[in-house]
Enzyme design. Structure first.
Site, PDB file in Angstrom:
ATOM      1  N   GLY A  35       0.841  -1.191   0.000  1.00 37.08           N
ATOM      2  CA  GLY A  35       0.000   0.000   0.000  1.00 37.08           C
ATOM      3  C   GLY A  35       0.875   1.239   0.000  1.00 37.08           C
ATOM      4  O   GLY A  35       2.105   1.161   0.142  1.00 37.08           O
ATOM      5  N   SER A  36       0.242   2.380  -0.112  1.00 37.60           N
ATOM      6  CA  SER A  36       1.007   3.621  -0.266  1.00 37.60           C
ATOM      7  C   SER A  36       1.871   3.932   0.939  1.00 37.60           C
ATOM      8  O   SER A  36       2.997   4.445   0.795  1.00 37.60           O
ATOM      9  CB  SER A  36       0.044   4.787  -0.529  1.00 37.60           C
ATOM     10  N   GLU A  38       3.510   2.002   2.705  1.00 38.81           N
ATOM     11  CA  GLU A  38       4.651   1.091   2.788  1.00 38.81           C
ATOM     12  C   GLU A  38       5.660   1.305   1.657  1.00 38.81           C
ATOM     13  O   GLU A  38       6.720   0.674   1.651  1.00 38.81           O
ATOM     14  CB  GLU A  38       4.177  -0.367   2.739  1.00 38.81           C
ATOM     15  N   GLU A  57      -4.561  -9.281   2.663  1.00 34.79           N
ATOM     16  CA  GLU A  57      -3.708  -9.273   3.855  1.00 34.79           C
ATOM     17  C   GLU A  57      -3.883 -10.508   4.729  1.00 34.79           C
ATOM     18  O   GLU A  57      -2.920 -10.979   5.343  1.00 34.79           O
ATOM     19  CB  GLU A  57      -3.961  -8.003   4.675  1.00 34.79           C
ATOM     20  N   HIS A  80      -0.743  -3.072   5.197  1.00 36.24           N
ATOM     21  CA  HIS A  80      -1.057  -1.705   4.783  1.00 36.24           C
ATOM     22  C   HIS A  80      -1.950  -1.017   5.804  1.00 36.24           C
ATOM     23  O   HIS A  80      -3.158  -1.239   5.842  1.00 36.24           O
ATOM     24  CB  HIS A  80      -1.735  -1.720   3.417  1.00 36.24           C
ATOM     25  N   HIS A 287     -15.146 -27.495  23.600  1.00 35.29           N
ATOM     26  CA  HIS A 287     -15.928 -26.779  22.587  1.00 35.29           C
ATOM     27  C   HIS A 287     -17.386 -26.621  22.993  1.00 35.29           C
ATOM     28  O   HIS A 287     -18.063 -25.708  22.558  1.00 35.29           O
ATOM     29  CB  HIS A 287     -15.834 -27.528  21.242  1.00 35.29           C
ATOM     30  N   GLY A 406      -9.981 -22.161  15.183  1.00 30.98           N
ATOM     31  CA  GLY A 406     -11.322 -22.428  14.684  1.00 30.98           C
ATOM     32  C   GLY A 406     -11.767 -21.441  13.628  1.00 30.98           C
ATOM     33  O   GLY A 406     -12.864 -21.555  13.093  1.00 30.98           O
TER      34      GLY A 406
END
Length: 540
Positions: A35-36, A38, A57, A80, A287, A406
Site C-alpha cells: 500500500g502507499s 509502505e 492481507e 497496509h 468446545h 477455529g
C-alpha cells in the site's frame, strides 16, 4: 553478530538498519500486500530478500504463519495501515492461538499530519491487534524503529511463541539511525527438578497412566523424544482436543486416539487412567459445555507446558513450566523401566468401500495412500476431522498442521507458506468448499511460483460442520448453510493452477496421483456425499 549487543556509531537509514536486521535473523522472505504507506520501505527492494506477494492481507499473514512453522523462524509480514491490519486480524488471531512467531509491520501516515486525522492513518495503531500479539508498539521516534523490530523478533521467538506488531509512519524509513546489532537470546527453559522427580515417581507407581500430547511437542521438534518417553513409561498416548500438530505417530502401537472437545466425552475416554500427564497442551480445550468428571479427583493430573498462562488456568493438578526438549529429556532420564505391560492402542477400521456418491471416508483413505513420503498435510475440513483421524493417520514430526483458532481462511494460504518453506517436499492442503472460499486468492501466489502444492477440495456443497451442529443443538431452518454452484476447477484455472474435478470413486485414484506428481500447483475438487457428518456422537 555482536557478542556484546552494542550498536555501531555509523548512521544508516531506518530502512537499511531494518533490512540488515532481517538478514542477521535469517529472514529471507517478506510477505505482504503493498500500500502507499509502505512504499518507502519497498522501494529499490534488495535481491537477497524475497518479497512474497499475497492478494489480500489475511492471506499474507496465513502464508507467513505456514512458512514460519515450516522453517521454525519468525515470519515477517508487511501490512497496509489500519485497513490492512483489519483485513488480517482473523489470521493474526489464528497465529496467536497457533503460537506461531511472526513479526508484523504496518504502515502509518506521516507523523506531521497524524494530528489532522489524515487519510489512511491509524488511531492508536498499537492497540488495534491487541490482545492477540505479544508485543505491540508505534515507536516514539524514527530512530527507534530498528530496535523495536529487534525486540519484536526476540519476543516473537521466545516461548510461548506468537505474533508481534510494529506500526511505522511512512516518513520514518529515510531517517538516519545507528545500526542495531543482532543478539543471541536463548529460548529453552529448563524444568524444576523436584517437580520432574515427582512426575517420574507418579508415572512409576501408576497402574494405568495416560500421556496427552499436544501441539507444543511437534512445534519443539521433540516427537522422537516423546515416543521414547511413552515407550519407557509404557503409557497410553492420546492427542489433546483440537491439536494443530501431530506430536505422536498415529500408527504407533501405544497410540490410543484423539480426545474429544466435549467435557463428558473426554472424561469418558480417560476414565480408566489413574494418572494423566498433559504435555505441550492446555488442560483441556473444550468446545461445548458439560460436566468434566476428569477434574473430580479420580485421576492425578500433571502438565508440562512452555506457556505460563496455560499453567495458570489449569483447574487441577501440578503444572511444570518448561520447554519440551529439556523437560522430556529430564523425564526420560528420571523414569525407571516400567514393569507394566505395554498398553494396546487403537484399532484402525478396515478400508472403506468405493461407492457413488463418493463417501468422504473413501476419499480420505485414498489420500492416505496417494500422499508421497515426507509430505506435509495442512488441513481445514472441520466437518470431516473425525473421519480424517480414522482414515488418514499422520506419521509424526512435521507431518500435519491446522489452525488452533477455529477461524476459517487459514489453511490454504498456510499451505502456500509451507510449500515455500519446504520446497523439496510435497505439501498437501485438505480443505472444505466453504473453508476454501475464505482465502481462495492464495492459489494465485502458489501458481505464480509453481510451488509443489496439491490442494484437495472436499465439496459437499455447504458448511458441513454447521449442518452437524444444527442437529446436535436441535435447531432447524438455519439459513446460509448451503453453497451450491461453486466451480473450483474454473476458479483454480483462472488463477493459473492445474485443476480437475472428481465425482465418481473410480476416477479418484488417478486424479490424486496426477495431483501429487504435477510439477507445480494442482487442485483436485472431489464432490462427496453431502450426508451430515457426526461431530458429537452424544449430547451432554
Amino acid at each position: 553478530m555482536a557478542k556484546n549487543g552494542k550498536t555501531g556509531s555509523k548512521s544508516v537509514t531506518v530502512k537499511q538498519a531494518t533490512l540488515d536486521l532481517l538478514r542477521a535473523f535469517g529472514i529471507t522472505k517478506v510477505f505482504g500486500n503493498p500500500g502507499s504507506t509502505e512504499l518507502p520501505f519497498l522501494s529499490d527492494w534488495p535481491d537477497d530478500i524475497d518479497y512474497v506477494l499475497a492478494l489480500q492481507e489475511a492471506s499474507a499473514v496465513g502464508m507467513a504463519d505456514g512458512y514460519a512453522q515450516a522453517t521454525r523462524n519468525a515470519g515477517f509480514v508487511n501490512l497496509h495501515s489500519a485497513a490492512g491490519v483489519g483485513n488480517a486480524l482473523g489470521n493474526i488471531y489464528t497465529a496467536h492461538r497457533n503460537q506461531t512467531p511472526l513479526v508484523i509491520t504496518a504502515g502509518q501516515q506521516a507523523r506531521s499530519i497524524l494530528p489532522l486525522q489524515a487519510f489512511l492513518y491509524a488511531e492508536r495503531a498499537s492497540e488495534f491487534p491487541r490482545p492477540y500479539v505479544k508485543y505491540s508498539v508505534e515507536p516514539a521516534r524514527p530512530e527507534d524503529v530498528p530496535a523495536a523490530i529487534a525486540r519484536a523478533y526476540y519476543t516473537a521467538m521466545q516461548p510461548p511463541c506468537g505474533p508481534t506488531f510494529v506500526s511505522i509512519p511512512i516518513d520514518d524509513w529515510t531517517h538516519a539511525t545507528p545500526p542495531v546489532e543482532a543478539r543471541r537470546v536463548s529460548r529453552e527453559i529448563g524444568p524444576e527438578l523436584d517437580a520432574m522427580k515427582a512426575l517420574a515417581a507418579a508415572l512409576a507407581i501408576a497402574k494405568h497412566p495416560a500421556l496427552v500430547v499436544g501441539p507444543g511437542v511437534d512445534r519443539a521438534g521433540a516427537v522422537d523424544l516423546m515416543v521414547r518417553v511413552a515407550e519407557k513409561a509404557k503409557a497410553s498416548v492420546w492427542v489433546s482436543p483440537f491439536s494443530a500438530r501431530c506430536s505422536f505417530p498415529e500408527r504407533h502401537p501405544q497410540f490410543a486416539g484423539f480426545l474429544h472437545a466435549s467435557p463428558a466425552q473426554l472424561s469418558d475416554a480417560l476414565r480408566e487412567h489413574d494418572l494423566v500427564v498433559v504435555i505441550g497442551a492446555p488442560v483441556f480445550t473444550f468446545h461445548v459445555e458439560g460436566h468434566a468428571a476428569i477434574f473430580d479427583g479420580g485421576a492425578t493430573i500433571f502438565q508440562i507446558t512452555d506457556d505460563p498462562d496455560a499453567a495458570a488456568v489449569t483447574p487441577s493438578g501440578t503444572s511444570i513450566i518448561a520447554t519440551m526438549k529439556p523437560a522430556l529429556t529430564a523425564l526420560l532420564d528420571l523414569l525407571p523401566e516400567s514393569q507394566r505391560a505395554a498398553p494396546k492402542g487403537r484399532t484402525l477400521p478396515p478400508a472403506p468401500q468405493a461407492a457413488d456418491p463418493l463417501p468422504v471416508e473413501f476419499l480420505l483413505h485414498a489420500l492416505s495412500q496417494a500422499m508421497p513420503e515426507g509430505a506435509s498435510l495442512v488441513e481445514e475440513v472441520p466437518s470431516h476431522r473425525p473421519a480424517m483421524q480414522k482414515f488418514l493417520p499422520m506419521p509424526g514430526q512435521d507431518s500435519f498442521y491446522t489452525m488452533s483458532s477455529g477461524g476459517l481462511g487459514y489453511s490454504l494460504p498456510a499451505a502456500v507458506g509451507m510449500a515455500l518453506g519446504k520446497p523439496k517436499q510435497r505439501t498437501v492442503c485438505l480443505i472444505g468448499d466453504g473453508s476454501a472460499m475464505y482465502s481462495i486468492q492464495a492459489l494465485w501466489t502458489a501458481a505464480q511460483r509453481k510451488l509443489p502444492l496439491t490442494i484437495v477440495v472436499i465439496n459437499n456443497s455447504g458448511y458441513g460442520a454447521m449442518r452437524s451442529f444444527s442437529q446436535v443443538m436441535q435447531v432447524r431452518n438455519v439459513p446460509g448453510l448451503e453453497l451450491p454452484g461453486i466451480d473450483f476447477v474454473r476458479l483454480a484455472e483462472g488463477m493459473g493452477c492445474h485443476a480437475v474435478r472428481v465425482s465418481k470413486a473410480a476416477e479418484l485414484g488417478a486424479a490424486l496421483k496426477r495431483g501429487m506428481t504435477f510439477e507445480g500447483t494442482s487442485l483436485v475438487e472431489v464432490v462427496v456425499d453431502s450426508a451430515v457428518p457426526v461431530l458429537y456422537g452424544q449430547k451432554h
